[in-house]
Design a protein around this motif. Structure first.
Motif, short mmCIF file in Angstrom:
data_model
loop_
_atom_site.label_atom_id
_atom_site.label_comp_id
_atom_site.label_asym_id
_atom_site.label_seq_id
_atom_site.Cartn_x
_atom_site.Cartn_y
_atom_site.Cartn_z
N ILE A 1 1.10 6.70 -6.80
CA ILE A 1 -0.06 7.55 -7.09
C ILE A 1 0.30 9.01 -6.89
CG2 ILE A 1 -2.36 8.19 -6.27
CD1 ILE A 1 -2.78 5.13 -5.73
N ALA A 2 1.01 9.33 -5.82
CA ALA A 2 1.41 10.71 -5.56
C ALA A 2 2.32 11.23 -6.67
CB ALA A 2 2.11 10.81 -4.20
N GLU B 1 0.76 4.08 -2.85
CA GLU B 1 0.48 5.48 -2.51
C GLU B 1 1.59 6.40 -3.02
OE1 GLU B 1 -0.23 5.28 1.71
OE2 GLU B 1 -2.40 4.98 1.40
N HIS B 2 2.84 5.96 -2.94
CA HIS B 2 3.96 6.75 -3.46
C HIS B 2 3.84 6.92 -4.98
CE1 HIS B 2 8.00 8.34 -3.82
NE2 HIS B 2 8.21 7.46 -4.78
N LEU C 1 0.83 -1.20 0.00
CA LEU C 1 0.00 0.00 0.00
C LEU C 1 0.87 1.25 0.00
CD1 LEU C 1 -2.81 1.25 0.08
CD2 LEU C 1 -2.73 1.08 2.58
N ALA C 2 1.95 1.25 0.77
CA ALA C 2 2.86 2.40 0.80
C ALA C 2 3.49 2.63 -0.57
CB ALA C 2 3.93 2.20 1.86
N THR D 1 0.16 11.80 -9.76
CA THR D 1 -0.69 12.97 -9.56
C THR D 1 0.11 14.24 -9.73
OG1 THR D 1 -2.13 11.73 -8.08
CG2 THR D 1 -2.22 14.13 -7.92
#
Length: 136
Positions: A97-98, A94-95, A90-91, A101
C-alpha cells in the motif's frame, strides 16, 4: 458430492476448488468415471478457506491453518502461529500500500506540474514512456 454441487454450496467456482485441491487444502476421492467426489465436511472447509482469503491471507498462508479448517475457525481462539501469519501478511500488505501510494503521489505531482489545461488534451500515445526522449 461432485465438484459442481460443492461449487453451488460454497459459491466458489469449480476452477477455484481444483486450485484448492492442487494446493492440498481440500481432498477428493475419484470415482471410476474420473469425477471428483468430495466429502460432506468439505463445504465447511471451503467456507473457512474463503474466510481466511477474504481476510487477506494467501493460499500459502492458509496452509498453516490446515489442522483447524474443518472446525468453526471463526469461533476458535487464535493460535500464536496463526497470529504471526496474520501479522506477517499485514506487514506485506502495508508495504504494498505504501509503495502504491508513493507511485500515485508521484504521478499526481507530475500531472499537476503539467497544469490542468495541458492534462485535458493529452492522449495516452502522446505521453513519453520511460527511456524515450523527454523523460527523466
Amino acid at each position: 458430492m461432485r465438484i459442481g454441487e460443492l461449487a453451488r454450496a460454497t459459491g466458489v467456482t469449480p476452477r477455484a476448488l481444483r486450485h484448492y485441491e492442487r494446493a492440498g487444502l481440500i481432498t477428493s476421492r475419484r470415482e471410476r468415471n474420473g469425477y471428483r467426489d468430495y466429502g460432506s465436511g468439505t463445504t465447511n472447509r471451503v467456507h473457512n478457506i474463503r474466510h481466511l482469503l477474504a481476510a487477506g491471507l494467501t493460499l500459502d498462508d492458509v496452509q498453516v491453518f490446515l489442522p483447524c479448517l474443518d472446525g468453526d475457525i471463526r469461533a476458535a481462539p487464535p493460535s500464536p502461529v496463526g497470529i504471526q501469519v496474520a501479522r506477517d501478511r499485514l506487514a506485506v500488505l502495508e508495504h504494498r500500500i505504501a509503495a502504491q501510494t508513493a507511485a500515485r503521489d508521484r504521478l499526481a505531482a507530475a500531472l499537476e506540474s503539467l497544469g490542468e489545461n495541458a492534462v485535458r488534451g493529452v492522449r495516452a500515445w502522446d505521453v513519453p514512456r520511460p527511456g524515450q526522449r523527454g523523460v527523466s
